[in-house]
Design a protein around this motif. Sequence first.
Motif, mmCIF file in Angstrom:
data_model
loop_
_atom_site.group_PDB
_atom_site.id
_atom_site.type_symbol
_atom_site.label_atom_id
_atom_site.label_comp_id
_atom_site.label_asym_id
_atom_site.label_seq_id
_atom_site.Cartn_x
_atom_site.Cartn_y
_atom_site.Cartn_z
ATOM 1 N N ASN A 73 0.848 -1.189 0.000
ATOM 2 C CA ASN A 73 0.000 0.000 0.000
ATOM 3 C C ASN A 73 0.885 1.241 0.000
ATOM 4 O O ASN A 73 1.777 1.389 0.848
ATOM 5 C CB ASN A 73 -0.908 0.016 1.232
ATOM 6 N N ALA A 175 -5.692 -0.764 -6.986
ATOM 7 C CA ALA A 175 -6.647 0.175 -6.372
ATOM 8 C C ALA A 175 -6.032 1.557 -6.286
ATOM 9 O O ALA A 175 -4.840 1.703 -5.993
ATOM 10 C CB ALA A 175 -7.058 -0.295 -4.989
ATOM 11 N N ASN A 177 -7.369 4.994 -4.356
ATOM 12 C CA ASN A 177 -8.436 5.421 -3.452
ATOM 13 C C ASN A 177 -8.818 6.893 -3.563
ATOM 14 O O ASN A 177 -9.987 7.202 -3.797
ATOM 15 C CB ASN A 177 -8.062 5.070 -2.006
ATOM 16 N N THR A 192 -2.683 0.826 -4.213
ATOM 17 C CA THR A 192 -2.280 -0.538 -3.871
ATOM 18 C C THR A 192 -1.629 -1.174 -5.087
ATOM 19 O O THR A 192 -2.201 -1.158 -6.178
ATOM 20 C CB THR A 192 -3.476 -1.382 -3.419
#
Length: 312
Positions: A73, A175, A177, A192
């Motif tokens: 992350n 991902a 966000n 990610t």
Amino acid sequence: MILRNYKQSFSFFILILITAFMNFNCGKKAEDKSEKSLTFLDTVAVKVVKAGKGDIRLVKTFTGTLEGEEQANIVSKIAERITAIKVRVGDNVKTGQLLVLLDKTGASSQFYQAQAGYMNAEKELNRMKSLYEAGAISQQMYDGTKTSYDVAKANFESAKNTLELTSPINGVITAINPNIGDLASPGAPIITVASIGRMKVKFDAGEEDVAGFAIGQSSEIYSELKPELIQRGTVSQISKSANIESRSFEIRTVFQNTSDKWFKPGMFCRVNVDLKNKKGVLAIPNSAITVLQNNQIVFVISNGKASLRKVE
């Protein structure tokens, strides 16, 4: 006249006898039918199976979450505005590739201050190096300038890495966000990155099951979205201590993803694990076991009669 009355009375008497006889026979047939029906309902067909030696395979199913075998992350260390996102979901990235830019003019960035200090230290080092080579200054003065330069350079690189977020691994963007212009919160995932050629499943096992796990143990992984697609994997990690809140142990198993990378990070999946395999033990079919008052029982034939036997 008397004879006629007598004949009528006799005929009526015979009719009564015939009627009574018919009612008796009908009642008897109904009773016989009732008895036959009752006998039929009380009779249950059974099949007797002899217990014998066999192999037992205890398979238990767990629910887990998918991750890439390598997954990271990307987070910010400071609260600053996001000025640029250089990738999209699904992009392949390399180690060190720039992913996110934060505001370099922000109050907490200190980027330009660190940059100015580094450039000034570099100029001073070049000047002192020329003087040292000409014999105008001592070794001690040159070493002191070199140390100041190294400190300024480290501060600048730290400020730069804080605002220019890069990928620590080779993988795929799975991902993103926030959006450009959002305030990055320290510790909150921005992007990610995962390597999804091989996948990892994380799931919890209770105290009664964890003893049945071993490193390298085989497992079957599938998703309820596509239950016919089953991948085989192996247990790669078993937690040595239980979670304080759930009193469960985290288990990890890895497996090869499909050629089209159907399994994705974040998906829920099922994991079938062989917890106990025993060979040559006394075994009976599962269909022979009946649950009665929370107990597992079987009917055992003894001296021509069936009796209950509790089993575990």
